[in-house]
Design a protein around this motif. Structure first.
Motif, PDB file in Angstrom:
ATOM      1  N   ILE A   1      70.729  85.720  71.897  1.00  0.00           N
ATOM      2  CA  ILE A   1      69.987  84.510  72.274  1.00  0.00           C
ATOM      3  C   ILE A   1      69.752  83.618  71.064  1.00  0.00           C
ATOM      4  N   SER A   2      69.362  84.213  69.940  1.00  0.00           N
ATOM      5  CA  SER A   2      69.046  83.407  68.762  1.00  0.00           C
ATOM      6  C   SER A   2      70.276  83.078  67.935  1.00  0.00           C
ATOM      7  N   GLY A   3      71.392  83.720  68.225  1.00  0.00           N
ATOM      8  CA  GLY A   3      72.580  83.490  67.401  1.00  0.00           C
ATOM      9  C   GLY A   3      72.409  84.095  66.023  1.00  0.00           C
ATOM     10  N   TYR A   4      71.848  85.283  65.971  1.00  0.00           N
ATOM     11  CA  TYR A   4      71.597  85.961  64.705  1.00  0.00           C
ATOM     12  C   TYR A   4      72.851  85.995  63.856  1.00  0.00           C
ATOM     13  N   PRO A   5      72.744  85.802  62.558  1.00  0.00           N
ATOM     14  CA  PRO A   5      71.524  85.527  61.826  1.00  0.00           C
ATOM     15  C   PRO A   5      71.215  84.044  61.720  1.00  0.00           C
ATOM     16  N   PHE A   6      72.193  83.190  62.034  1.00  0.00           N
ATOM     17  CA  PHE A   6      72.012  81.755  61.835  1.00  0.00           C
ATOM     18  C   PHE A   6      70.832  81.202  62.628  1.00  0.00           C
ATOM     19  N   GLY A   7      70.769  81.514  63.915  1.00  0.00           N
ATOM     20  CA  GLY A   7      69.721  80.968  64.772  1.00  0.00           C
ATOM     21  C   GLY A   7      68.339  81.370  64.324  1.00  0.00           C
ATOM     22  N   TYR A   8      68.173  82.626  63.973  1.00  0.00           N
ATOM     23  CA  TYR A   8      66.865  83.104  63.546  1.00  0.00           C
ATOM     24  C   TYR A   8      66.441  82.422  62.248  1.00  0.00           C
ATOM     25  N   LEU A   9      67.322  82.409  61.263  1.00  0.00           N
ATOM     26  CA  LEU A   9      67.002  81.782  59.978  1.00  0.00           C
ATOM     27  C   LEU A   9      66.782  80.283  60.140  1.00  0.00           C
ATOM     28  N   ASP A  10      67.555  79.661  61.005  1.00  0.00           N
ATOM     29  CA  ASP A  10      67.413  78.230  61.263  1.00  0.00           C
ATOM     30  C   ASP A  10      66.019  77.924  61.804  1.00  0.00           C
ATOM     31  N   ARG A  11      65.578  78.671  62.789  1.00  0.00           N
ATOM     32  CA  ARG A  11      64.236  78.445  63.365  1.00  0.00           C
ATOM     33  C   ARG A  11      63.149  78.686  62.327  1.00  0.00           C
ATOM     34  N   TRP A  12      63.302  79.725  61.528  1.00  0.00           N
ATOM     35  CA  TRP A  12      62.311  80.028  60.504  1.00  0.00           C
ATOM     36  C   TRP A  12      62.189  78.855  59.531  1.00  0.00           C
ATOM     37  N   LEU A  13      63.313  78.352  59.048  1.00  0.00           N
ATOM     38  CA  LEU A  13      63.304  77.239  58.097  1.00  0.00           C
ATOM     39  C   LEU A  13      62.767  75.964  58.736  1.00  0.00           C
ATOM     40  N   TYR A  14      63.113  75.720  59.987  1.00  0.00           N
ATOM     41  CA  TYR A  14      62.633  74.534  60.694  1.00  0.00           C
ATOM     42  C   TYR A  14      61.103  74.541  60.750  1.00  0.00           C
ATOM     43  N   HIS A  15      60.511  75.642  61.158  1.00  0.00           N
ATOM     44  CA  HIS A  15      59.052  75.716  61.264  1.00  0.00           C
ATOM     45  C   HIS A  15      58.387  75.708  59.886  1.00  0.00           C
ATOM     46  N   PHE A  16      59.004  76.331  58.926  1.00  0.00           N
ATOM     47  CA  PHE A  16      58.472  76.305  57.564  1.00  0.00           C
ATOM     48  C   PHE A  16      58.461  74.871  57.043  1.00  0.00           C
ATOM     49  N   ASP A  17      59.541  74.133  57.290  1.00  0.00           N
ATOM     50  CA  ASP A  17      59.634  72.749  56.839  1.00  0.00           C
ATOM     51  C   ASP A  17      58.541  71.895  57.480  1.00  0.00           C
ATOM     52  N   LEU A  18      58.293  72.069  58.771  1.00  0.00           N
ATOM     53  CA  LEU A  18      57.231  71.310  59.444  1.00  0.00           C
ATOM     54  C   LEU A  18      55.869  71.610  58.817  1.00  0.00           C
ATOM     55  N   SER A  19      55.590  72.875  58.575  1.00  0.00           N
ATOM     56  CA  SER A  19      54.308  73.265  57.968  1.00  0.00           C
ATOM     57  C   SER A  19      54.198  72.712  56.555  1.00  0.00           C
ATOM     58  N   TYR A  20      55.264  72.813  55.800  1.00  0.00           N
ATOM     59  CA  TYR A  20      55.277  72.346  54.415  1.00  0.00           C
ATOM     60  C   TYR A  20      55.021  70.841  54.353  1.00  0.00           C
ATOM     61  N   LYS A  21      55.682  70.077  55.229  1.00  0.00           N
ATOM     62  CA  LYS A  21      55.472  68.622  55.268  1.00  0.00           C
ATOM     63  C   LYS A  21      54.027  68.296  55.611  1.00  0.00           C
ATOM     64  N   SER A  22      53.468  68.984  56.580  1.00  0.00           N
ATOM     65  CA  SER A  22      52.098  68.747  57.010  1.00  0.00           C
ATOM     66  C   SER A  22      51.108  69.003  55.878  1.00  0.00           C
ATOM     67  N   ILE A  23      51.290  70.091  55.158  1.00  0.00           N
ATOM     68  CA  ILE A  23      50.402  70.417  54.041  1.00  0.00           C
ATOM     69  C   ILE A  23      50.532  69.378  52.938  1.00  0.00           C
ATOM     70  N   LYS A  24      51.764  68.982  52.623  1.00  0.00           N
ATOM     71  CA  LYS A  24      51.972  67.970  51.563  1.00  0.00           C
ATOM     72  C   LYS A  24      51.312  66.650  51.948  1.00  0.00           C
ATOM     73  N   GLU A  25      51.434  66.225  53.205  1.00  0.00           N
ATOM     74  CA  GLU A  25      50.819  64.982  53.663  1.00  0.00           C
ATOM     75  C   GLU A  25      49.295  65.046  53.529  1.00  0.00           C
ATOM     76  N   LYS A  26      48.699  66.156  53.922  1.00  0.00           N
ATOM     77  CA  LYS A  26      47.246  66.314  53.807  1.00  0.00           C
ATOM     78  C   LYS A  26      46.809  66.248  52.354  1.00  0.00           C
ATOM     79  N   LEU A  27      47.535  66.903  51.471  1.00  0.00           N
ATOM     80  CA  LEU A  27      47.180  66.870  50.046  1.00  0.00           C
ATOM     81  C   LEU A  27      47.328  65.472  49.472  1.00  0.00           C
ATOM     82  N   ASN A  28      48.347  64.751  49.894  1.00  0.00           N
ATOM     83  CA  ASN A  28      48.564  63.388  49.387  1.00  0.00           C
ATOM     84  C   ASN A  28      47.516  62.407  49.895  1.00  0.00           C
ATOM     85  N   ASN A  29      46.930  62.680  51.065  1.00  0.00           N
ATOM     86  CA  ASN A  29      45.927  61.786  51.645  1.00  0.00           C
ATOM     87  C   ASN A  29      44.527  62.055  51.131  1.00  0.00           C
ATOM     88  N   GLU A  30      44.329  63.134  50.425  1.00  0.00           N
ATOM     89  CA  GLU A  30      42.992  63.450  49.904  1.00  0.00           C
ATOM     90  C   GLU A  30      42.735  62.793  48.582  1.00  0.00           C
TER      91      GLU A  30
END
Length: 127
Positions: free
Chosen positions: A98-127
């Motif tokens: 279903i996930s297309g291991y290993p590509f699909g799993y790693l892809d989803r992990w990086l996608y969600h990590f990138d979203l979280s990382y961007k969100s944290i950076k934006e919050k820090l830049n706005n403070e």
């Protein structure tokens, strides 16, 4: 190739001092699992240009150095964020159609990590 090899003598310059999160694969040329990750890892490097930098470390280059980061077997994939303390990407060892291991799993992990990382950076830049 977008994935660059890094050795102990340039690890800090390439990985720790990198402006983007660094995804680092520890591998050995004689490891079948490592060989199976080579193409998916390169595809992820293409997909995430400008969001992550992708590197690979051959454990044969310096075993003592690699022992500092490896707590188990290979392949091991770690993410570094301007620090010497990495984040381990844990992925299932079994193939998941279903996930297309290993590509699909790693892809989803990086996608969600990138979203979280961007969100944290934006919050820090706005403070």
């Amino acid at each position: 190739m977008l994935t660059r090899r890094v050795k102990p003598d340039n690890f800090v310059e390439e990985i720790i001092d990198c402006e983007l999160p660094s995804v680092v694969k520890f591998y050995d040329n004689n490891c079948p699992l490592c060989s199976g990750l080579a193409d998916p890892f390169e595809r992820l490097a293409k997909k995430y240009i400008g969001k992550f930098k992708f590197f690979k470390v051959n454990i044969k280059d310096d075993l003592d150095f690699c022992d500092r980061y490896l707590d188990g077997g290979i392949p091991t994939i770690l993410v570094f964020l301007n620090t010497d303390t990495p984040i381990l990407i844990e992925y299932p060892e079994e193939e998941d159609p279903i996930s297309g291991y290993p590509f699909g799993y790693l892809d989803r992990w990086l996608y969600h990590f990138d979203l979280s990382y961007k969100s944290i950076k934006e919050k820090l830049n706005n403070e």
